[in-house]
Structures are given as C-alpha cells and as structure tokens.
Design a protein around this motif. Sequence first.
Motif, PDB file in Angstrom:
ATOM      1  N   VAL A   1       0.819  -1.215   0.000  1.00 38.05           N
ATOM      2  CA  VAL A   1       0.000   0.000   0.000  1.00 38.05           C
ATOM      3  C   VAL A   1       0.854   1.266   0.000  1.00 38.05           C
ATOM      4  CG1 VAL A   1      -1.813  -1.218   1.268  1.00 38.05           C
ATOM      5  CG2 VAL A   1      -0.187   0.216   2.518  1.00 38.05           C
ATOM      6  N   SER A   2       2.176   1.099   0.064  1.00 37.78           N
ATOM      7  CA  SER A   2       3.061   2.255   0.215  1.00 37.78           C
ATOM      8  C   SER A   2       2.993   3.222  -0.960  1.00 37.78           C
ATOM      9  CB  SER A   2       4.510   1.781   0.411  1.00 37.78           C
ATOM     10  OG  SER A   2       4.947   1.025  -0.702  1.00 37.78           O
ATOM     11  N   GLU A   3       2.594   2.750  -2.115  1.00 38.64           N
ATOM     12  CA  GLU A   3       2.515   3.619  -3.287  1.00 38.64           C
ATOM     13  C   GLU A   3       1.149   4.276  -3.452  1.00 38.64           C
ATOM     14  OE1 GLU A   3       3.600   1.325  -6.638  1.00 38.64           O
ATOM     15  OE2 GLU A   3       5.635   0.875  -5.930  1.00 38.64           O
ATOM     16  N   HIS A   4       0.288   4.092  -2.472  1.00 38.21           N
ATOM     17  CA  HIS A   4      -1.079   4.612  -2.597  1.00 38.21           C
ATOM     18  C   HIS A   4      -1.401   5.582  -1.457  1.00 38.21           C
ATOM     19  CE1 HIS A   4      -1.821   1.652  -5.757  1.00 38.21           C
ATOM     20  NE2 HIS A   4      -1.244   0.757  -4.983  1.00 38.21           N
ATOM     21  N   VAL A   5      -0.492   6.521  -1.227  1.00 35.67           N
ATOM     22  CA  VAL A   5      -0.674   7.470  -0.129  1.00 35.67           C
ATOM     23  C   VAL A   5      -1.905   8.344  -0.337  1.00 35.67           C
ATOM     24  CG1 VAL A   5       1.752   7.536   0.512  1.00 35.67           C
ATOM     25  CG2 VAL A   5       0.919   9.068  -1.290  1.00 35.67           C
ATOM     26  N   ASP A   6      -2.354   8.486  -1.571  1.00 37.64           N
ATOM     27  CA  ASP A   6      -3.539   9.298  -1.841  1.00 37.64           C
ATOM     28  C   ASP A   6      -4.812   8.632  -1.357  1.00 37.64           C
ATOM     29  OD1 ASP A   6      -2.932   7.368  -3.881  1.00 37.64           O
ATOM     30  OD2 ASP A   6      -4.519   8.249  -5.127  1.00 37.64           O
ATOM     31  N   ARG A   7      -4.736   7.354  -1.016  1.00 35.98           N
ATOM     32  CA  ARG A   7      -5.924   6.619  -0.578  1.00 35.98           C
ATOM     33  C   ARG A   7      -5.907   6.302   0.916  1.00 35.98           C
ATOM     34  NH1 ARG A   7      -9.058   4.164  -4.551  1.00 35.98           N
ATOM     35  NH2 ARG A   7      -8.330   4.462  -6.687  1.00 35.98           N
ATOM     36  N   THR A   8      -4.889   6.765   1.614  1.00 36.68           N
ATOM     37  CA  THR A   8      -4.793   6.459   3.036  1.00 36.68           C
ATOM     38  C   THR A   8      -5.883   7.168   3.823  1.00 36.68           C
ATOM     39  OG1 THR A   8      -3.178   8.238   3.319  1.00 36.68           O
ATOM     40  CG2 THR A   8      -2.319   6.020   2.981  1.00 36.68           C
ATOM     41  N   LYS A   9      -6.286   6.535   4.918  1.00 40.86           N
ATOM     42  CA  LYS A   9      -7.335   7.086   5.757  1.00 40.86           C
ATOM     43  C   LYS A   9      -6.731   7.608   7.052  1.00 40.86           C
ATOM     44  CE  LYS A   9     -11.905   6.085   7.641  1.00 40.86           C
ATOM     45  NZ  LYS A   9     -12.977   5.093   7.786  1.00 40.86           N
ATOM     46  N   GLN A  10      -7.287   8.699   7.563  1.00 36.86           N
ATOM     47  CA  GLN A  10      -6.832   9.219   8.835  1.00 36.86           C
ATOM     48  C   GLN A  10      -8.035   9.638   9.662  1.00 36.86           C
ATOM     49  OE1 GLN A  10      -4.636  12.313   6.644  1.00 36.86           O
ATOM     50  NE2 GLN A  10      -5.612  13.814   8.000  1.00 36.86           N
ATOM     51  N   VAL A  11      -7.814   9.791  10.962  1.00 37.69           N
ATOM     52  CA  VAL A  11      -8.904  10.193  11.846  1.00 37.69           C
ATOM     53  C   VAL A  11      -9.206  11.670  11.607  1.00 37.69           C
ATOM     54  CG1 VAL A  11      -9.635  10.466  14.239  1.00 37.69           C
ATOM     55  CG2 VAL A  11      -8.254   8.488  13.574  1.00 37.69           C
ATOM     56  N   GLU A  12     -10.468  11.971  11.381  1.00 35.32           N
ATOM     57  CA  GLU A  12     -10.888  13.345  11.148  1.00 35.32           C
ATOM     58  C   GLU A  12     -12.019  13.719  12.097  1.00 35.32           C
ATOM     59  OE1 GLU A  12     -11.869  13.331   7.018  1.00 35.32           O
ATOM     60  OE2 GLU A  12      -9.789  13.577   6.366  1.00 35.32           O
ATOM     61  N   GLN A  13     -12.337  14.987  12.131  1.00 42.03           N
ATOM     62  CA  GLN A  13     -13.355  15.490  13.055  1.00 42.03           C
ATOM     63  C   GLN A  13     -14.701  14.821  12.813  1.00 42.03           C
ATOM     64  OE1 GLN A  13     -12.651  17.582  15.602  1.00 42.03           O
ATOM     65  NE2 GLN A  13     -14.762  17.209  16.301  1.00 42.03           N
ATOM     66  N   GLU A  14     -14.964  14.422  11.585  1.00 40.50           N
ATOM     67  CA  GLU A  14     -16.235  13.772  11.266  1.00 40.50           C
ATOM     68  C   GLU A  14     -16.447  12.510  12.094  1.00 40.50           C
ATOM     69  OE1 GLU A  14     -18.542  11.784   7.420  1.00 40.50           O
ATOM     70  OE2 GLU A  14     -16.571  12.709   7.174  1.00 40.50           O
ATOM     71  N   GLN A  15     -15.383  11.717  12.252  1.00 37.17           N
ATOM     72  CA  GLN A  15     -15.508  10.499  13.048  1.00 37.17           C
ATOM     73  C   GLN A  15     -15.728  10.834  14.519  1.00 37.17           C
ATOM     74  OE1 GLN A  15     -12.298   7.664  12.656  1.00 37.17           O
ATOM     75  NE2 GLN A  15     -12.905   6.541  14.503  1.00 37.17           N
ATOM     76  N   ILE A  16     -15.024  11.841  15.017  1.00 37.25           N
ATOM     77  CA  ILE A  16     -15.192  12.249  16.413  1.00 37.25           C
ATOM     78  C   ILE A  16     -16.622  12.723  16.654  1.00 37.25           C
ATOM     79  CG2 ILE A  16     -14.432  13.897  18.168  1.00 37.25           C
ATOM     80  CD1 ILE A  16     -11.668  13.865  16.796  1.00 37.25           C
ATOM     81  N   ASP A  17     -17.146  13.531  15.739  1.00 30.70           N
ATOM     82  CA  ASP A  17     -18.520  14.016  15.872  1.00 30.70           C
ATOM     83  C   ASP A  17     -19.525  12.866  15.817  1.00 30.70           C
ATOM     84  OD1 ASP A  17     -17.563  16.606  16.034  1.00 30.70           O
ATOM     85  OD2 ASP A  17     -17.913  17.060  13.905  1.00 30.70           O
ATOM     86  N   ARG A  18     -19.230  11.869  14.999  1.00 26.15           N
ATOM     87  CA  ARG A  18     -20.123  10.716  14.912  1.00 26.15           C
ATOM     88  C   ARG A  18     -20.153   9.964  16.242  1.00 26.15           C
ATOM     89  NH1 ARG A  18     -18.241   9.000  10.598  1.00 26.15           N
ATOM     90  NH2 ARG A  18     -16.836   7.342  11.306  1.00 26.15           N
ATOM     91  N   TRP A  19     -18.989   9.781  16.852  1.00 29.36           N
ATOM     92  CA  TRP A  19     -18.926   9.123  18.159  1.00 29.36           C
ATOM     93  C   TRP A  19     -19.665   9.943  19.216  1.00 29.36           C
ATOM     94  CZ3 TRP A  19     -13.654   6.348  19.452  1.00 29.36           C
ATOM     95  CH2 TRP A  19     -13.473   5.290  18.533  1.00 29.36           C
TER      96      TRP A  19
END
Length: 411
Positions: free
Chosen positions: A131-149
């Motif tokens: 997956v190292s060549e697909h940095v454009d598709r990596t996921k990270q924690v964002e405010q949207e997930q925090i708000d959902r929780w």
Amino acid sequence: MNQEKNHRDERSVMKQVCKQFHFKPQHMQKGPRNVWQVFDGERWFALKSTSQSADTLALIHDITDQIHDSGYPNLLSCKKTEQNETFVEHEGKCWYLTPWVQPQESQEFDYNPEALVRSLAIFHKQAEPLVSEHVDRTKQVEQEQIDRWKGYQAKLSEYQEVVQNRDYKSPFDKVYVGQIDLVDRLFTFAIKGLERFVEAESGVPPRYTLCHGHLHPSNVVRDDEQFYWIDFDDAEIDSPVRDLAIFLRRFQHRNLDPDEIQHLIEVYESENQLSPKEKKLLAIYLSYPENVLRLAHKYYDKSRIMSESDAVVQLENKIQQMHALFDVVKRLWKAEPQTGQTGRTKPTKKSTKAAAAKALSKATKGAKTAKPTKVTKEAKVTKETKITNEMKPSSQGESEQDLDPEDMNRD
C-alpha cells in the motif's frame, strides 16, 4: 406478478455477467446476504455485486491477489475475465466471482481465535509494503468520526433518560442504567483520545496497511481444509489496529477474560509488532463501547425482535466483555515502550512464497476448536439481577479517569 418479473430480470443479469467471465451457469440460486450461487457443471461459485467504485475494487483485488499468490492461504481467488480483470461492470455495479464456501451460522462459529488473529497479523504485514505507493488513498482520523462518536454517546444518554422516566423498569433497563455511567466515561475517554490523536498526530497513524474494515464472524468461511476471510468490499488503507480492535470486540464468543484478550494481542504481535503509539491507538479504539451501543439501539429503537430474557443475557455478556476490554485498555495505555522500539515502523519487504507458507502453517494448524457452550434461551431473568454490583473492573481502585488522553504522545 411484479415479483416474478423482477426474479426473471435478476436471472437475466446473472447470465449476462457470467458470460463476461466465460462462464455458462447450469444452475443458479440466491444465497445468503444477496450472494448468488452459480454452478458450472463441476463446482459452485459465489457471484456478488458491490457498490464499490471500479478503481477502488481493482486496487483491493490487486493487493489481495498478490498476497494470495505469495502463499497466504486464507483468501479466495477471484475468477478473471478474458481481459484479465477480476470483476465485471454491469448496470452501475461491479460483480466478482469466487469459489463458493458455505458460511456457517453464528451459533456454529467454532474457529480458534489464535489462528484467526495470527492470520490477520500476517495479512497486515504482507499488505503493508503493497500500500506504500497509494498514499492518496490512506485514511486518517478526522473530526467527522469524532462528531459521529459524540452523536452515538448522546444517543446512549437519551436511552438513559427514557428509562429513568419509566414507572416500571424492565430487567434490561435495570442492567443498562446500572452500567451506563461506566459506558459513558469510557466513551468520553475514547472521544478525548481521538481528539488528542488528531491534535498531536494530525490523525495520521504510525503506519498503514490494507484493513478489511468489516471483520465479523459472518465474514469468515471454511471448507474441510481451511478458513477464508471474505467480503473485502469495505477494505481501506488504514492503521492495522483498526482491524485488530474490531476483531477483539467482535470475535468474543468465549474470550471474556482480559488475560485471554491480552494473549490474542501478543499472538498478533508475534507476527506483526505494534509500536507504542499504535498500542495507545488500539486502547482508544477498544474503549469505544460498540457492542453495548448496538444492543441498546436494537432494544430501544427497533421493534422488539428478541425476548426480554435473551436481551438481558446478551447485555450481561456485552458488559462483561466491556469490563474485560477495559482492563486490557489500561494495560495498553500504561505499558512502557520496549527498548529500541520507535513510533513509526519501516515498510517490510515482500514475503516470499516459502516464508509466507511457513508463517501460515502456525495460523492454519488447529484452526477449528470445540464449539463454545451456548447460553440457553430459557435463562431465567429475575428482579434480583445483581450484575451492577458484581461486575467491577478487575484492577480495583483504578478507573478510566486514570487514563489520561494527554499521554497519547508519550513514547
């Protein structure tokens, strides 16, 4: 009449899709979860559609095919078209074809969790360099997930208010309100932990791999020789601890002891070592009280689809699991880093077929175990349910307040 026409239309679509796989079905029938079973005269296949985009599905299949071809035995290979594609696009959907393996019912799920978690670790380790060549598709924690929780946490509070306003409280209500304070505090810790993670690390995990994204007993099937992970439609490039946390929460049909859960983490690490920051992130994800949340939603928001007896037994089991996970969370959060261990790991080299086969021999040996003891539906529910007082955190004198999210950046 309309239903019969829809059925004919569906079968017509199946035939057109199979034709692109150079596959003429002699028999077809609707299987579980809208998967079609198709027979070519010699063997059965599973034909499934997904709403996943073609480019994302192509990436997922490319990675899983490389891992499968390296000797990893716990994946099913996709049948390819004449153009060497692993799926067919038809009427806005992508269809793919794999050998059919009959899923087991959840009550018959009898896999060895050690074999599963070891296999998961090996999968993550082999996927990491891919997956190292697909940095454009990596996921990270964002405010949207925090708000959902936060929204989910507010929902639990709504249920509590409903219960408190009732003149008569059901046995389920009594167990629920007796534990809601701990559930709420753990939820708060999980949310604050994610907020601190976003602040300290911009929500970017120490490393990435391909995560299944929807690990569940229903997404593991087996034949006479092997078990297989299936349904990678929701796979994402994310931190391996996301998958590990989901596994530890959902594959808990018998491992309710914190030492056994900790042992599964150690088995995982024997194949794919976690950094100190990854262990803290794992602790945050394990604090998320998913199982209690799902059951409360089912009980309070949906039409009653289970007996009161079953609901209480399930809630007691999920609360017991929550306490066990809470103990593990404290261990992970307070664990000291090992000498020479850093917060970020370097991509590993691709495993050879021989290395993969050798590593997986441990994961596949003895994959099947005796079936867990079932809780009878006739379990009696009385007003004297004492789970509130009996189920305490195993480490007396400690609370989740001792877990400071500000320690997120401590190595």
